[in-house]
Design a protein around this motif. Structure first.
Motif, PDB file in Angstrom:
ATOM      1  N   TYR A   7       4.145  -6.686  18.144  1.00 57.61           N
ATOM      2  CA  TYR A   7       5.509  -7.162  17.878  1.00 57.61           C
ATOM      3  C   TYR A   7       5.487  -8.580  17.320  1.00 57.61           C
ATOM      4  O   TYR A   7       6.203  -8.902  16.362  1.00 57.61           O
ATOM      5  CB  TYR A   7       6.347  -7.095  19.150  1.00 57.61           C
ATOM      6  CG  TYR A   7       7.723  -7.685  18.973  1.00 57.61           C
ATOM      7  CD1 TYR A   7       8.735  -6.950  18.365  1.00 57.61           C
ATOM      8  CD2 TYR A   7       7.996  -8.988  19.380  1.00 57.61           C
ATOM      9  CE1 TYR A   7       9.992  -7.499  18.163  1.00 57.61           C
ATOM     10  CE2 TYR A   7       9.255  -9.543  19.195  1.00 57.61           C
ATOM     11  CZ  TYR A   7      10.248  -8.794  18.582  1.00 57.61           C
ATOM     12  OH  TYR A   7      11.494  -9.339  18.381  1.00 57.61           O
ATOM     13  N   GLU A   8       4.690  -9.433  17.937  1.00 52.83           N
ATOM     14  CA  GLU A   8       4.600 -10.833  17.502  1.00 52.83           C
ATOM     15  C   GLU A   8       4.095 -10.945  16.069  1.00 52.83           C
ATOM     16  O   GLU A   8       4.446 -11.865  15.334  1.00 52.83           O
ATOM     17  CB  GLU A   8       3.689 -11.607  18.452  1.00 52.83           C
ATOM     18  CG  GLU A   8       4.337 -11.884  19.809  1.00 52.83           C
ATOM     19  CD  GLU A   8       3.333 -12.255  20.883  1.00 52.83           C
ATOM     20  OE1 GLU A   8       2.149 -12.479  20.524  1.00 52.83           O
ATOM     21  OE2 GLU A   8       3.703 -12.315  22.062  1.00 52.83           O
ATOM     22  N   GLN A   9       3.251 -10.000  15.663  1.00 60.86           N
ATOM     23  CA  GLN A   9       2.727  -9.997  14.295  1.00 60.86           C
ATOM     24  C   GLN A   9       3.697  -9.330  13.310  1.00 60.86           C
ATOM     25  O   GLN A   9       3.396  -9.212  12.124  1.00 60.86           O
ATOM     26  CB  GLN A   9       1.376  -9.274  14.265  1.00 60.86           C
ATOM     27  CG  GLN A   9       0.272 -10.025  15.006  1.00 60.86           C
ATOM     28  CD  GLN A   9      -0.958  -9.166  15.232  1.00 60.86           C
ATOM     29  OE1 GLN A   9      -1.029  -8.027  14.778  1.00 60.86           O
ATOM     30  NE2 GLN A   9      -1.955  -9.717  15.919  1.00 60.86           N
ATOM     31  N   GLY A  10       4.849  -8.885  13.832  1.00 62.55           N
ATOM     32  CA  GLY A  10       5.876  -8.277  12.971  1.00 62.55           C
ATOM     33  C   GLY A  10       5.522  -6.892  12.452  1.00 62.55           C
ATOM     34  O   GLY A  10       5.998  -6.473  11.393  1.00 62.55           O
ATOM     35  N   LYS A  11       4.693  -6.150  13.208  1.00 59.19           N
ATOM     36  CA  LYS A  11       4.223  -4.838  12.734  1.00 59.19           C
ATOM     37  C   LYS A  11       5.112  -3.680  13.184  1.00 59.19           C
ATOM     38  O   LYS A  11       5.053  -2.591  12.601  1.00 59.19           O
ATOM     39  CB  LYS A  11       2.798  -4.586  13.231  1.00 59.19           C
ATOM     40  CG  LYS A  11       1.747  -5.492  12.619  1.00 59.19           C
ATOM     41  CD  LYS A  11       0.377  -5.163  13.198  1.00 59.19           C
ATOM     42  CE  LYS A  11      -0.717  -6.053  12.597  1.00 59.19           C
ATOM     43  NZ  LYS A  11      -2.026  -5.759  13.194  1.00 59.19           N
ATOM     44  N   CYS A  12       5.907  -3.873  14.239  1.00 58.14           N
ATOM     45  CA  CYS A  12       6.619  -2.753  14.871  1.00 58.14           C
ATOM     46  C   CYS A  12       7.541  -1.989  13.920  1.00 58.14           C
ATOM     47  O   CYS A  12       7.500  -0.765  13.843  1.00 58.14           O
ATOM     48  CB  CYS A  12       7.414  -3.251  16.081  1.00 58.14           C
ATOM     49  SG  CYS A  12       6.377  -3.484  17.534  1.00 58.14           S
ATOM     50  N   ILE A  13       8.386  -2.721  13.171  1.00 59.20           N
ATOM     51  CA  ILE A  13       9.356  -2.050  12.289  1.00 59.20           C
ATOM     52  C   ILE A  13       8.639  -1.287  11.173  1.00 59.20           C
ATOM     53  O   ILE A  13       9.016  -0.156  10.832  1.00 59.20           O
ATOM     54  CB  ILE A  13      10.371  -3.063  11.707  1.00 59.20           C
ATOM     55  CG1 ILE A  13      11.246  -3.611  12.833  1.00 59.20           C
ATOM     56  CG2 ILE A  13      11.238  -2.409  10.623  1.00 59.20           C
ATOM     57  CD1 ILE A  13      12.249  -4.656  12.405  1.00 59.20           C
ATOM     58  N   GLU A  14       7.589  -1.879  10.618  1.00 55.06           N
ATOM     59  CA  GLU A  14       6.827  -1.212   9.560  1.00 55.06           C
ATOM     60  C   GLU A  14       6.149   0.049  10.104  1.00 55.06           C
ATOM     61  O   GLU A  14       6.111   1.085   9.426  1.00 55.06           O
ATOM     62  CB  GLU A  14       5.769  -2.174   8.998  1.00 55.06           C
ATOM     63  CG  GLU A  14       5.078  -1.685   7.729  1.00 55.06           C
ATOM     64  CD  GLU A  14       6.029  -1.406   6.585  1.00 55.06           C
ATOM     65  OE1 GLU A  14       5.770  -0.420   5.851  1.00 55.06           O
ATOM     66  OE2 GLU A  14       7.027  -2.146   6.419  1.00 55.06           O
ATOM     67  N   GLU A  15       5.644  -0.036  11.329  1.00 52.58           N
ATOM     68  CA  GLU A  15       5.006   1.133  11.952  1.00 52.58           C
ATOM     69  C   GLU A  15       6.034   2.234  12.218  1.00 52.58           C
ATOM     70  O   GLU A  15       5.744   3.415  12.025  1.00 52.58           O
ATOM     71  CB  GLU A  15       4.316   0.715  13.254  1.00 52.58           C
ATOM     72  CG  GLU A  15       3.024  -0.060  13.022  1.00 52.58           C
ATOM     73  CD  GLU A  15       2.437  -0.628  14.300  1.00 52.58           C
ATOM     74  OE1 GLU A  15       3.088  -0.500  15.372  1.00 52.58           O
ATOM     75  OE2 GLU A  15       1.332  -1.206  14.259  1.00 52.58           O
ATOM     76  N   ILE A  16       7.245   1.846  12.655  1.00 54.86           N
ATOM     77  CA  ILE A  16       8.313   2.830  12.870  1.00 54.86           C
ATOM     78  C   ILE A  16       8.679   3.517  11.560  1.00 54.86           C
ATOM     79  O   ILE A  16       8.881   4.736  11.511  1.00 54.86           O
ATOM     80  CB  ILE A  16       9.566   2.162  13.501  1.00 54.86           C
ATOM     81  CG1 ILE A  16       9.270   1.764  14.947  1.00 54.86           C
ATOM     82  CG2 ILE A  16      10.773   3.102  13.461  1.00 54.86           C
ATOM     83  CD1 ILE A  16      10.367   0.941  15.603  1.00 54.86           C
ATOM     84  N   LYS A  17       8.728   2.741  10.483  1.00 62.29           N
ATOM     85  CA  LYS A  17       9.038   3.298   9.161  1.00 62.29           C
ATOM     86  C   LYS A  17       8.005   4.349   8.747  1.00 62.29           C
ATOM     87  O   LYS A  17       8.361   5.446   8.289  1.00 62.29           O
ATOM     88  CB  LYS A  17       9.067   2.173   8.119  1.00 62.29           C
ATOM     89  CG  LYS A  17       9.391   2.645   6.704  1.00 62.29           C
ATOM     90  CD  LYS A  17       9.340   1.494   5.706  1.00 62.29           C
ATOM     91  CE  LYS A  17       9.594   1.981   4.278  1.00 62.29           C
ATOM     92  NZ  LYS A  17       9.513   0.878   3.302  1.00 62.29           N
ATOM     93  N   MET A  18       6.735   4.028   8.921  1.00 61.79           N
ATOM     94  CA  MET A  18       5.663   4.960   8.557  1.00 61.79           C
ATOM     95  C   MET A  18       5.692   6.212   9.428  1.00 61.79           C
ATOM     96  O   MET A  18       5.537   7.334   8.935  1.00 61.79           O
ATOM     97  CB  MET A  18       4.303   4.258   8.687  1.00 61.79           C
ATOM     98  CG  MET A  18       4.071   3.182   7.628  1.00 61.79           C
ATOM     99  SD  MET A  18       2.611   2.165   7.975  1.00 61.79           S
ATOM    100  CE  MET A  18       1.321   3.378   7.818  1.00 61.79           C
ATOM    101  N   LEU A  19       5.912   6.018  10.743  1.00 55.59           N
ATOM    102  CA  LEU A  19       5.981   7.157  11.661  1.00 55.59           C
ATOM    103  C   LEU A  19       7.188   8.037  11.346  1.00 55.59           C
ATOM    104  O   LEU A  19       7.107   9.269  11.421  1.00 55.59           O
ATOM    105  CB  LEU A  19       6.063   6.661  13.112  1.00 55.59           C
ATOM    106  CG  LEU A  19       4.779   6.074  13.714  1.00 55.59           C
ATOM    107  CD1 LEU A  19       5.085   5.328  15.004  1.00 55.59           C
ATOM    108  CD2 LEU A  19       3.752   7.180  13.970  1.00 55.59           C
ATOM    109  N   ASN A  20       8.305   7.395  10.984  1.00 56.59           N
ATOM    110  CA  ASN A  20       9.516   8.140  10.623  1.00 56.59           C
ATOM    111  C   ASN A  20       9.281   9.015   9.396  1.00 56.59           C
ATOM    112  O   ASN A  20       9.680  10.183   9.355  1.00 56.59           O
ATOM    113  CB  ASN A  20      10.659   7.152  10.376  1.00 56.59           C
ATOM    114  CG  ASN A  20      11.948   7.836   9.980  1.00 56.59           C
ATOM    115  OD1 ASN A  20      12.421   8.732  10.657  1.00 56.59           O
ATOM    116  ND2 ASN A  20      12.507   7.430   8.853  1.00 56.59           N
TER     117      ASN A  20
END
Length: 559
Positions: free
Chosen positions: A453-466
């Motif tokens: 989360y601190e590295q700002g990866k969560c939203i991008e990972e959610i996008k890819m998983l979606n």
């Protein structure tokens, strides 16, 4: 009062309704819009689902034992050399039973019906038994199994299946209870299947020892996809994890969990789904091994003009199994050529049937793996969504101020987060396998996700998983529309498509939710606004979304 005629008509109506919807209850659970109807349905299901004579849905031709035997075959037992011995004994018993029932038929039956019954009673003749035993010999790599050993195998399997039947009956009968009681029963079934799994492992080792003595087979668990797989333990282990997964998922449907518990539950779901995926891959590899073996036998038979049948094999099978076959009918004389060709033809038909069934099982397993992969993707999206909401201060463990004050006065420390985790996962404490996910492991996982989360990866990972989830779900829907038979969705096509459509809506809904939150936080930061009482609150929305994957959204603050 309801007259007996009306009651029977209602009973018939409920049987027909249940036949269509039992798969829906089994696979997906009852829907909220069906709850009013399901009260009436379940009252009838008590009498209809599985009767005292073990018949299912009032169908005399379908018994409980056939349900779990078919289940076993679809996972590990079909075409297994050990189970083939038991399967052969079942066919023989059915044949004897049909012959006895044929003798007791009344003489005033129609000739056409009588002719058909006679054909059915001779369905498993001496010649058929010989063919099955020849195939069994091929599957066993020409290894001869003595008659006394075969009888020991049959008795051992029969005793184990008697125990398995009790657990399976309880598992299926839970659908006649209300949705809260269903989850309660799943809780008790975890321990039941854990005990059955330990017994199954002992039975598997015992069967291997009976079959192969000490032929370097004992304790050799399938590493290369061979026949040394523990067929019963593997199946029961899969069913146990499936029960554990359903137990946790049912909590979302019943709205048991608080928002700050979602992270705990989805973390454990992720681990359980990953464990069952490993088991399913293992079973799939074994099914491929069996399919390749049958293909090899068919290929070798094609090269042999007699289809791999010779007098030596016939004599061996006949003497060991006491089939009472006249072997002189199968020597190489010209007058017996017709008999050998008939054996060859029957053998080819049965092998082709086995190959077709193995292909069908493989397709079923592949699609079951896809279903688990979709659930895993959505579980990971939920975990990352909850993490974003948690880090932005919208959800979190509530403060127990009064309790904390009392503990401070007594100079005592108490970890509420650890206690809540332990209470929520209490049903899994006694389970030996899969390994229990302790609070320390959960804490380590949280630290890892905090870094992401601190590295700002969560939203991008959610996008890819979606994106991946949408592709997988669309593939599954196309598969349902194309081949309902292989997926077991022939009676519930519409419900199955809706099931996956709701999953897709949940996936899209979660991604949209975190985008909206991220946008709102950026705007607030740019405007230099501090967090105030007017800050939106996080709420869980279930309408139009999948019952196992509710969506967290921002709502205006309470006035």
């Amino acid at each position: 009062m309801i007259g007996i005629g009306s009651y029977l008509e209602m009973n018939k109506m409920m049987v027909n309704f249940s036949r269509k919807h039992i798969l829906s209850y089994n696979e997906y659970g009852s829907k909220k819009e069906d709850i009013n109807n399901s009260i009436l349905i379940r009252s009838f299901l008590q009498y209809i689902l599985i009767r005292a004579d073990k018949s299912v849905l009032g169908n005399g031709d379908l018994e409980l034992c056939e349900m779990y035997l078919n289940d076993l075959k679809y996972f590990t037992c079909y075409c297994n050399p050990i189970f083939e011995i038991y399967d052969f004994s079942l066919k023989s018993k059915k044949s004897e039973k049909s012959e006895k029932s044929e003798k007791s038929k009344k003489d005033n039956q129609h000739k056409k019906d009588k002719k058909k019954e006679i054909e059915d009673s001779k369905e498993f003749s001496k010649e058929d038994k010989l063919v099955y035993k020849l195939i069994e010999l091929d599957l066993n790599g020409d290894r001869v199994i003595r008659k006394d050993k075969q009888e020991m195998v049959e008795r051992t399997i029969e005793e184990f299946l008697g125990i398995l039947e009790g657990g399976y009956l309880e598992l299926e009968m839970r659908f006649s209870s209300n949705i809260c009681r269903q989850r309660q029963k799943l809780n008790s079934l975890i321990c039941t299947f854990d005990s059955i799994q330990q017994l199954a492992e002992q039975v598997d080792h015992k069967l291997v020892k009976i079959m192969y003595d000490n032929d370097n087979k004992l304790n050799k668990v399938n590493s290369n996809g061979g026949d040394d797989i523990l067929i019963f333990m593997t199946y029961v282990y899969y069913k146990k994890i499936e029960i554990m997964i359903n137990f946790l998922f049912e909590g979302f449907k019943l709205e048991v969990y608080k928002k700050w518990e979602y992270d705990i539950v989805y973390y454990n779901l992720k681990k359980l789904i990953e464990s069952n995926l490993i088991v399913l891959e293992y079973i799939l590899d074994y099914n491929k091994f069996k399919r390749e073996k049958v293909e090899r036998i068919i290929e070798e038979n094609l090269k042999d003009k007699n289809g791999g049948i010779n007098l030596k094999k016939i004599s061996l099978v006949n003497s060991i199994n006491k089939l009472d076959i006249d072997e002189s009918h199968y020597n190489n004389k010209k007058k017996n050529k017709k008999n050998i060709n008939n054996l060859k033809r029957k053998k080819n038909i049965i092998l082709d049937e086995k190959l077709n069934k193995l292909n069908k099982i493989e397709k079923f397993l592949v699609n079951l793996i896809k279903d688990y992969e979709i659930k895993l993707i959505l579980t990971e999206i939920e975990l990352k969504t909850v993490k974003i909401y948690e880090k932005n201060g919208f959800i979190g463990l509530p403060k127990f101020n009064q309790i904390e004050e009392i503990l401070q006065k007594q100079n005592r420390e108490y970890d509420f987060a650890s206690s809540i985790y332990s209470l929520r996962m209490k049903p899994f404490y006694t389970v030996q396998l899969p390994e229990f996910q302790s609070y320390d492991k959960y804490e380590k996982y949280k630290r890892d996700t905090d870094k992401a989360y601190e590295q700002g990866k969560c939203i991008e990972e959610i996008k890819m998983l979606n994106q991946e989830g949408k592709i997988r779900i669309m593939e599954m829907v196309r598969e349902i529309e194309r081949d309902q038979e292989a997926l077991g969705t022939r009676l519930i096509v519409k419900e199955s498509i809706q099931w996956y459509s709701e999953m897709m809506r949940s996936s899209i809904g979660m991604y949209s939710s975190v985008l909206k939150l991220s946008k709102m936080r950026k705007e607030a930061k740019a405007a230099g606004e501090a967090k105030t009482a007017k800050t939106p609150r996080a709420e869980v929305v279930r309408t139009q979304y999948h019952r196992f994957f509710p969506v967290m959204v921002l709502e205006p603050p309470l006035q």
